[in-house]
Design a protein around this motif. Structure first.
Motif, PDB file in Angstrom:
ATOM      1  N   SER A   1      35.241  46.560  59.872  1.00 19.64           N
ATOM      2  CA  SER A   1      35.714  47.672  59.057  1.00 19.64           C
ATOM      3  C   SER A   1      35.492  47.353  57.581  1.00 19.64           C
ATOM      4  N   ALA A   2      34.926  48.336  56.851  1.00 17.26           N
ATOM      5  CA  ALA A   2      34.711  48.196  55.407  1.00 17.26           C
ATOM      6  C   ALA A   2      35.507  49.270  54.686  1.00 17.26           C
ATOM      7  N   HIS A   3      35.961  48.942  53.484  1.00 11.96           N
ATOM      8  CA  HIS A   3      36.756  49.896  52.711  1.00 11.96           C
ATOM      9  C   HIS A   3      36.491  49.661  51.233  1.00 11.96           C
ATOM     10  N   ALA A   4      36.479  50.752  50.471  1.00  8.26           N
ATOM     11  CA  ALA A   4      36.271  50.652  49.028  1.00  8.26           C
ATOM     12  C   ALA A   4      37.009  51.782  48.343  1.00  8.26           C
ATOM     13  N   ALA A   5      37.455  51.518  47.115  1.00  9.82           N
ATOM     14  CA  ALA A   5      38.115  52.541  46.303  1.00  9.82           C
ATOM     15  C   ALA A   5      38.019  52.125  44.848  1.00  9.82           C
ATOM     16  N   GLY A   6      37.592  53.066  44.009  1.00  9.84           N
ATOM     17  CA  GLY A   6      37.509  52.768  42.590  1.00  9.84           C
ATOM     18  C   GLY A   6      36.377  53.515  41.929  1.00  9.84           C
ATOM     19  N   VAL A   7      36.171  53.218  40.642  1.00  9.20           N
ATOM     20  CA  VAL A   7      35.124  53.893  39.878  1.00  9.20           C
ATOM     21  C   VAL A   7      34.603  52.942  38.807  1.00  9.20           C
TER      22      VAL A   7
ATOM     23  N   VAL B   1      32.523  50.215  32.293  1.00  7.19           N
ATOM     24  CA  VAL B   1      33.976  50.041  32.384  1.00  7.19           C
ATOM     25  C   VAL B   1      34.341  50.084  33.860  1.00  7.19           C
ATOM     26  N   VAL B   2      34.989  49.032  34.336  1.00 11.16           N
ATOM     27  CA  VAL B   2      35.236  48.837  35.765  1.00 11.16           C
ATOM     28  C   VAL B   2      36.718  49.049  36.070  1.00 11.16           C
ATOM     29  N   ASP B   3      36.974  49.848  37.090  1.00  9.12           N
ATOM     30  CA  ASP B   3      38.343  50.053  37.593  1.00  9.12           C
ATOM     31  C   ASP B   3      38.259  50.207  39.112  1.00  9.12           C
ATOM     32  N   VAL B   4      38.240  49.085  39.800  1.00 10.92           N
ATOM     33  CA  VAL B   4      38.066  49.061  41.255  1.00 10.92           C
ATOM     34  C   VAL B   4      39.363  48.583  41.892  1.00 10.92           C
ATOM     35  N   GLN B   5      39.941  49.437  42.732  1.00 11.86           N
ATOM     36  CA  GLN B   5      41.187  49.066  43.402  1.00 11.86           C
ATOM     37  C   GLN B   5      40.938  48.075  44.543  1.00 11.86           C
ATOM     38  N   THR B   6      39.877  48.296  45.313  1.00 11.89           N
ATOM     39  CA  THR B   6      39.617  47.398  46.433  1.00 11.89           C
ATOM     40  C   THR B   6      38.174  47.468  46.888  1.00 11.89           C
ATOM     41  N   LEU B   7      37.657  46.335  47.303  1.00 15.29           N
ATOM     42  CA  LEU B   7      36.408  46.195  48.059  1.00 15.29           C
ATOM     43  C   LEU B   7      36.753  45.275  49.218  1.00 15.29           C
ATOM     44  N   THR B   8      36.749  45.816  50.435  1.00 17.39           N
ATOM     45  CA  THR B   8      37.311  45.080  51.567  1.00 17.39           C
ATOM     46  C   THR B   8      36.344  45.061  52.737  1.00 17.39           C
ATOM     47  N   TRP B   9      36.228  43.874  53.322  1.00 16.21           N
ATOM     48  CA  TRP B   9      35.580  43.751  54.623  1.00 16.21           C
ATOM     49  C   TRP B   9      36.554  43.027  55.547  1.00 16.21           C
ATOM     50  N   VAL B  10      37.075  43.747  56.510  1.00 17.10           N
ATOM     51  CA  VAL B  10      37.928  43.177  57.550  1.00 17.10           C
ATOM     52  C   VAL B  10      37.242  43.456  58.865  1.00 17.10           C
ATOM     53  N   LYS B  11      37.224  42.502  59.729  1.00 17.66           N
ATOM     54  CA  LYS B  11      36.465  42.533  60.975  1.00 17.66           C
ATOM     55  C   LYS B  11      36.148  43.940  61.472  1.00 17.66           C
TER      56      LYS B  11
ATOM     57  N   ARG C   1      38.609  40.321  50.697  1.00 18.16           N
ATOM     58  CA  ARG C   1      38.982  41.500  49.925  1.00 18.16           C
ATOM     59  C   ARG C   1      38.998  41.160  48.441  1.00 18.16           C
ATOM     60  N   LEU C   2      38.406  42.053  47.639  1.00 21.98           N
ATOM     61  CA  LEU C   2      38.532  42.027  46.194  1.00 21.98           C
ATOM     62  C   LEU C   2      39.462  43.165  45.791  1.00 21.98           C
ATOM     63  N   THR C   3      40.448  42.871  44.975  1.00 21.92           N
ATOM     64  CA  THR C   3      41.395  43.898  44.540  1.00 21.92           C
ATOM     65  C   THR C   3      41.633  43.787  43.042  1.00 21.92           C
ATOM     66  N   ASP C   4      42.042  44.928  42.455  1.00 22.07           N
ATOM     67  CA  ASP C   4      42.441  44.984  41.049  1.00 22.07           C
ATOM     68  C   ASP C   4      41.364  44.426  40.121  1.00 22.07           C
TER      69      ASP C   4
ATOM     70  N   VAL D   1      28.021  57.402  36.766  1.00 19.49           N
ATOM     71  CA  VAL D   1      29.304  57.066  37.376  1.00 19.49           C
ATOM     72  C   VAL D   1      29.046  56.535  38.773  1.00 19.49           C
ATOM     73  N   LEU D   2      29.673  55.404  39.100  1.00 15.70           N
ATOM     74  CA  LEU D   2      29.607  54.843  40.450  1.00 15.70           C
ATOM     75  C   LEU D   2      30.962  55.042  41.105  1.00 15.70           C
ATOM     76  N   ASP D   3      31.016  55.927  42.093  1.00 15.76           N
ATOM     77  CA  ASP D   3      32.260  56.213  42.808  1.00 15.76           C
ATOM     78  C   ASP D   3      32.306  55.420  44.108  1.00 15.76           C
ATOM     79  N   LEU D   4      33.400  54.709  44.333  1.00 18.10           N
ATOM     80  CA  LEU D   4      33.600  53.927  45.550  1.00 18.10           C
ATOM     81  C   LEU D   4      34.646  54.617  46.410  1.00 18.10           C
ATOM     82  N   SER D   5      34.334  54.770  47.701  1.00 17.64           N
ATOM     83  CA  SER D   5      35.261  55.450  48.601  1.00 17.64           C
ATOM     84  C   SER D   5      35.045  54.921  50.011  1.00 17.64           C
ATOM     85  N   ALA D   6      35.834  55.438  50.947  1.00 17.32           N
ATOM     86  CA  ALA D   6      35.741  55.029  52.350  1.00 17.32           C
ATOM     87  C   ALA D   6      35.806  56.258  53.232  1.00 17.32           C
TER      88      ALA D   6
END
Length: 254
Positions: free
Chosen positions: A163-169, A151-161, A122-125, A191-196
């Motif tokens: 399951s993938a999750h992303a949030a940020g812009v 300008v990067v503001d990414v809350q999370t980029l996650t890979w957990v067994k 997981r990448l966060t903050d 704009v690059l929008d990250l979501s799940a």
């Protein structure tokens, strides 16, 4: 009628004494020995030079130098960039590793936290600014000499067994780039929008007129890229007659 001796009868029917104190001491000593070995191993990691990573893994050619230790070190990259990391001590004693990191350069200042466990990463903050010079670190990039910044503001980029999750812009400024033939190209503000959605993570790239492209990382380990005709015009040599969809299965380390 004969009667048994009460004392003798008591001795014969009493259960054997359990050796709990001895067992407890053995368990405690074993635990202390395991802890000592673990602390010794952590000490080795803490003092292992960062240059040892070249022996433990294949590093990309963009890495020009390694300094410090595996615990707290720095990697110098092409173009005057530096990657710094600092492992958080207590996490080493568990089944996960957490590190603070920064990427610095002439036009870049990024920071974040990376977490690696036995189940995923997981990448966060992840916050800061990213300059166009970072594109030069990507091998085979069809664009050079870009001027756009992000300008990067990414809350999370996650890979957990499974399951993938992303949030940020990510906000990308307008600018220009050169293709491989040296021709100048206009890069719009994007704009690059990250979501799940469910077990999938999505990244949608758009400009003020609409969607340009979308990348989906699915929980069943597939990467799906969809490029709209409007987005294809930004990539030299890409067909623009209709949407292009590429699906690529991939494996992970987890």
């Amino acid at each position: 009628m004969t009667q048994s001796d009460p004392a003798t009868s008591h001795v014969e029917t009493s259960p054997p004494r359990k050796r709990r104190p001895l067992l407890r001491r053995v368990v405690v000593l074993f635990g202390l020995a395991c802890l000592a070995v673990l602390v010794y191993g952590v000490g080795l990691v803490a003092t292992l030079p960062a240059s040892a990573l070249r022996e433990l893994a294949t590093l990309p050619p963009q890495v020009t130098g390694l300094y410090g230790s595996v615990w707290r070190g720095r990697a110098t990259l092409d173009g005057g960039y530096m990657l710094n990391w600092d492992l958080r001590g207590p996490s080493i004693l568990s089944a996960r590793t957490v590190a603070d990191w920064t990427v610095q350069g002439p036009d870049t200042q990024l920071s974040g936290v990376v977490t690696v466990t036995t189940r995923g990463g997981r990448l966060t903050d992840v916050v800061g600014r990213a300059g166009p010079g970072l594109l030069a670190l990507l091998p085979g990039s069809p664009l050079t000499d870009c001027t756009s910044r992000a300008v990067v503001d990414v809350q999370t980029l996650t890979w957990v067994k499974d399951s993938a999750h992303a949030a940020g812009v990510v906000q990308i400024d307008a600018g220009t780039c050169n293709d491989l033939l040296g021709r100048a190209m206009i890069v719009p503000q994007m704009v690059l929008d990250l979501s799940a959605q469910g077990n999938d993570a999505r990244a949608v790239l758009s400009d003020r007129d609409g969607k340009l492209a979308q990348v989906t990382v699915t929980g069943d380990r597939r990467l799906i890229l969809r490029v709209e005709p409007e987005g294809a015009t930004l990539v030299p040599g890409m067909p623009t007659g209709g949407p292009m969809i590429v699906e690529y299965p991939f494996a992970t380390l987890f």
